[in-house]
Write an enzyme that holds these catalytic residues in place. Structure first.
Site, PDB file in Angstrom:
ATOM      1  N   GLU A 228       4.356 -23.482  -3.567  1.00 12.00           N
ATOM      2  CA  GLU A 228       3.032 -23.107  -3.162  1.00 12.00           C
ATOM      3  C   GLU A 228       2.555 -21.716  -3.826  1.00 12.00           C
ATOM      4  O   GLU A 228       3.089 -20.743  -3.062  1.00 12.00           O
ATOM      5  CB  GLU A 228       3.044 -22.902  -1.564  1.00 12.00           C
ATOM      6  CG  GLU A 228       3.505 -24.227  -0.678  1.00 12.00           C
ATOM      7  CD  GLU A 228       2.490 -25.105  -0.653  1.00 12.00           C
ATOM      8  OE1 GLU A 228       1.173 -25.117  -1.588  1.00 12.00           O
ATOM      9  OE2 GLU A 228       2.607 -26.455  -0.169  1.00 12.00           O
ATOM     10  N   CYS A 262      -3.883 -16.985   0.354  1.00 16.55           N
ATOM     11  CA  CYS A 262      -4.050 -17.963  -0.756  1.00 16.55           C
ATOM     12  C   CYS A 262      -5.171 -18.888  -0.730  1.00 16.55           C
ATOM     13  O   CYS A 262      -5.738 -18.946  -1.707  1.00 16.55           O
ATOM     14  CB  CYS A 262      -2.783 -18.851  -0.986  1.00 16.55           C
ATOM     15  SG  CYS A 262      -2.351 -19.703   0.505  1.00 16.55           S
TER      16      CYS A 262
HETATM   17  P1  NAP Z   1       5.643 -12.416  -4.561  1.00 18.85           P
HETATM   18  O1  NAP Z   1       5.779 -11.191  -5.038  1.00 18.85           O
HETATM   19  O2  NAP Z   1       5.718 -13.850  -5.769  1.00 18.85           O
HETATM   20  O3  NAP Z   1       6.760 -12.905  -3.192  1.00 18.85           O
HETATM   21  C1  NAP Z   1       6.882 -14.000  -2.643  1.00 18.85           C
HETATM   22  C2  NAP Z   1       8.454 -14.160  -2.505  1.00 18.85           C
HETATM   23  O4  NAP Z   1       9.000 -14.188  -3.692  1.00 18.85           O
HETATM   24  C3  NAP Z   1       8.970 -12.987  -1.858  1.00 18.85           C
HETATM   25  O5  NAP Z   1      10.044 -12.975  -0.925  1.00 18.85           O
HETATM   26  C4  NAP Z   1       9.703 -12.204  -3.281  1.00 18.85           C
HETATM   27  O6  NAP Z   1      10.700 -11.375  -2.904  1.00 18.85           O
HETATM   28  C5  NAP Z   1      10.190 -13.294  -4.122  1.00 18.85           C
HETATM   29  N1  NAP Z   1      10.193 -13.049  -5.486  1.00 18.85           N
HETATM   30  C6  NAP Z   1       9.367 -12.450  -6.043  1.00 18.85           C
HETATM   31  N2  NAP Z   1       9.854 -12.420  -7.580  1.00 18.85           N
HETATM   32  C7  NAP Z   1      10.786 -13.234  -7.484  1.00 18.85           C
HETATM   33  C8  NAP Z   1      11.486 -13.676  -8.510  1.00 18.85           C
HETATM   34  N3  NAP Z   1      11.252 -13.291  -9.907  1.00 18.85           N
HETATM   35  N4  NAP Z   1      12.583 -14.498  -8.350  1.00 18.85           N
HETATM   36  C9  NAP Z   1      12.719 -14.981  -6.918  1.00 18.85           C
HETATM   37  N5  NAP Z   1      12.087 -14.491  -5.903  1.00 18.85           N
HETATM   38  C10 NAP Z   1      11.103 -13.731  -6.326  1.00 18.85           C
HETATM   39  O7  NAP Z   1       4.105 -12.965  -3.947  1.00 18.85           O
HETATM   40  P2  NAP Z   1       3.728 -11.959  -2.898  1.00 18.85           P
HETATM   41  O8  NAP Z   1       3.013 -10.816  -3.614  1.00 18.85           O
HETATM   42  O9  NAP Z   1       4.368 -11.725  -1.854  1.00 18.85           O
HETATM   43  O10 NAP Z   1       2.426 -13.051  -2.489  1.00 18.85           O
HETATM   44  C11 NAP Z   1       1.160 -13.140  -2.933  1.00 18.85           C
HETATM   45  C12 NAP Z   1       1.140 -14.421  -3.753  1.00 18.85           C
HETATM   46  O11 NAP Z   1       1.677 -15.705  -2.911  1.00 18.85           O
HETATM   47  C13 NAP Z   1      -0.409 -14.589  -3.857  1.00 18.85           C
HETATM   48  O12 NAP Z   1      -0.534 -15.099  -5.395  1.00 18.85           O
HETATM   49  C14 NAP Z   1      -0.918 -15.712  -2.973  1.00 18.85           C
HETATM   50  O13 NAP Z   1      -1.844 -16.521  -3.431  1.00 18.85           O
HETATM   51  C15 NAP Z   1       0.463 -16.702  -3.083  1.00 18.85           C
HETATM   52  N6  NAP Z   1       0.639 -17.325  -1.661  1.00 18.85           N
HETATM   53  C16 NAP Z   1       0.380 -18.720  -1.918  1.00 18.85           C
HETATM   54  C17 NAP Z   1       0.450 -19.373  -0.662  1.00 18.85           C
HETATM   55  C18 NAP Z   1       0.336 -21.127  -0.708  1.00 18.85           C
HETATM   56  O14 NAP Z   1       0.789 -21.510   0.264  1.00 18.85           O
HETATM   57  N7  NAP Z   1       0.149 -21.577  -1.963  1.00 18.85           N
HETATM   58  C19 NAP Z   1       0.619 -18.675   0.498  1.00 18.85           C
HETATM   59  C20 NAP Z   1       0.733 -17.521   0.625  1.00 18.85           C
HETATM   60  C21 NAP Z   1       0.614 -16.853  -0.586  1.00 18.85           C
HETATM   61  P3  NAP Z   1      10.375  -9.604  -2.963  1.00 18.85           P
HETATM   62  O15 NAP Z   1       9.452  -9.405  -1.690  1.00 18.85           O
HETATM   63  O16 NAP Z   1      11.748  -8.909  -2.635  1.00 18.85           O
HETATM   64  O17 NAP Z   1       9.883  -9.334  -4.318  1.00 18.85           O
END
Ligand code: NAP
Length: 454
Positions: A228, A262
């Site tokens: 997602e 999102c």
């Molecule tokens: P993020 O940086 O990707 O973090 C999400 C999760 O992934 C966190 O637990 C993070 O851990 C982990 N993570 C980050 N980089 C990783 C990697 N290389 N390998 C494994 N795990 C990793 O995203 P965010 O900034 O928190 O959230 C914003 C994004 O999420 C936006 O693009 C938003 O649209 C999207 N989102 C989508 C949905 C949906 O249902 N489609 C819902 C909510 C949000 P750390 O915190 O330790 O870095």
């Protein structure tokens, strides 16, 4: 990223946690694996009782829990409490319906008897974001648990206390040891865990880079994952719509959760016949939002969740203006402590600039003028993302046109995009793949097993 609570309203670091060591991770993986054989045998009725107990705890403790959400990621306290209540609703929904959703399905064939059964897979790893620190976890974990899987949670590094509180609630509700575990780990520890044979499948909600990295790890060992990811949802307004209602809803749709959702509407595509009127109402609505301390009941827009998110967003706004976009309101950081950003509206973001295709994860809206419905659709579909869309029209022909042609996982007509336990949630294109919630969501993390009786 350090695992810590930094209050986004003040910028103060409140607590710092150490990431689990390799030995501690090993213990948790073994525990989740060894809890599975007993948990998968537990009846649906028993699991449902535990999920209902979880719902009761959430409801009883929603004020304290709500304060924790607000303190860790800055959402308004009113919305934080509502989020905790929604988790209780999700628990009760799947407690009531999971058994029927996963009942064996008759599949007549040349066999004496043939059917499909839905069998749990094992330990599911959830990699979750901070923006809805409770709901994101519950909407993944509750169906997985009701299906008979165990769950390991790697939550975002800025919401460690929420992560621990969730584990604690499930434990106090009576889930057996090892069935739902939180792993306080950093992002660079995920790949190895994702590849571990004791993890049966993975669900990730977050950014594209995180999705790519986890999907690559999963693919390398042929393991299922649900992604997602981001979105840049269109909010289309046609002349037959109630323009005042559409403009007021558009403001809410953009700034819900401090603009960090999102499925928040991010691109407002408005028919030229009503563009000027809509734009005036919308810009006024954005300008007049009550920005401030998320704890105060009157606050409509709190801070962004971190200084980095605020600075990245400002960089995107600056780049869009340099590329030729017009700034109608906002466009600046707000002075003082905390990670606040002005509600911002841009128009005429050039179609050929990178900004046009980017997700703005904060209170920044892009307005576009459409010549007619076909042009509105063309702008809406010109996105690398395909999560949701919201269409405002009273014309049945126009409604059917958009419902048939929008390239997104979800479409809402005369309503704001939202997630609800009954309906599948998810996107296409670079918004990811797979579904959460509803019957299709609970069937993501089961073995859909064909049985032929000769
Ligand atoms: P993020 O940086 O990707 O973090 C999400 C999760 O992934 C966190 O637990 C993070 O851990 C982990 N993570 C980050 N980089 C990783 C990697 N290389 N390998 C494994 N795990 C990793 O995203 P965010 O900034 O928190 O959230 C914003 C994004 O999420 C936006 O693009 C938003 O649209 C999207 N989102 C989508 C949905 C949906 O249902 N489609 C819902 C909510 C949000 P750390 O915190 O330790 O870095």
């Amino acid at each position: 990223m350090p695992i810590s609570t930094v209050n986004p309203a003040t910028g103060q670091t409140l607590r710092v946690f150490d990431a689990l060591s390799a030995r501690q991770i090993e213990e948790k993986l073994s525990l989740a694996q060894s809890a599975f054989p007993a948990w998968r045998q537990v009846s649906f009725a028993h699991r449902a009782g535990l999920l209902k107990a979880t719902a009761q705890l959430l409801e009883a403790e929603k004020l304290q829990l709500g304060r924790l959400l607000t303190q860790e990621m800055g959402k308004t306290l009113v919305s934080a409490i509502a989020e905790v209540e929604k988790c209780a609703i999700g628990c009760r929904y799947f407690a009531t319906h999971a058994e029927a959703m996963l009942a064996p399905t008759a599949a007549p064939s040349a066999a004496t008897s043939s059917f499909i059964q839905y069998v749990p897979l094992g330990a599911i790893l959830g990699v979750m974001p901070w923006n809805f620190p409770f709901w994101q976890v519950f909407r993944f974990a509750v169906p997985a648990l009701m299906a008979g899987n165990t769950v390991l949670l790697k939550h975002a590094s800025n919401v460690p206390q929420c992560a621990l509180a969730i584990e604690d609630i499930f434990r106090r509700a009576g889930l057996p040891e090892g069935v739902m575990l939180t792993l306080l780990i950093e992002a660079d520890q995920v790949e190895e865990i994702a590849k571990d044979p004791r993890i049966a499948a993975i669900s990730l909600t977050g950014s594209e880079p995180a999705g790519r990295s986890v999907a690559t790890a999963a693919a390398s060992v042929i393991k299922k994952c649900v992604l997602e990811l981001g979105g840049s949802d269109a909010f289309i307004v046609m002349p037959s719509a109630n323009i005042e209602l559409a403009a007021a809803t558009a403001v809410k749709a953009r700034v819900i959760n401090n603009g960090q959702t999102c499925i928040a509407a991010k691109r407002f595509i408005v028919d030229t016949a009503i563009y000027d009127r809509f734009s005036a109402l919308f810009v006024d609505g954005m300008r007049n939002l009550q920005v401030g301390d998320p704890v105060l009941p009157a606050t409509q827009l709190g801070p962004l969740a971190s200084a980095k998110l605020r600075d990245d967003l400002h960089g995107q706004v600056t780049a869009a203006i340099e590329a030729g976009a017009k700034l109608l309101t906002g466009g600046h950081l707000i002075d003082g402590p905390g990670f606040y950003y002005q509600p911002t509206v841009l128009e005429e973001v050039p179609r050929n600039s990178p900004s046009f295709h980017e997700e703005f994860f904060g209170p920044v809206a892009m307005l576009f003028r459409a010549r007619n419905s076909a042009h509105a659709l063309e702008i809406a579909n010109d996105s690398p993302f395909g999560l949701s869309a919201s269409v405002w029209t009273q014309d049945a022909g126009e409604r059917d046109f958009f419902v048939h042609h929008l390239e997104t996982g979800m479409i809402f007509v005369n309503a704001i995009s939202a997630s609800t336990p009954e309906l599948p949630f998810g996107g296409i294109k670079r918004s990811g793949y797979g579904r959460e919630l509803g019957e299709l969501g609970i069937r993501e993390f089961v073995n859909i097993q064909t049985v032929w009786i000769g």
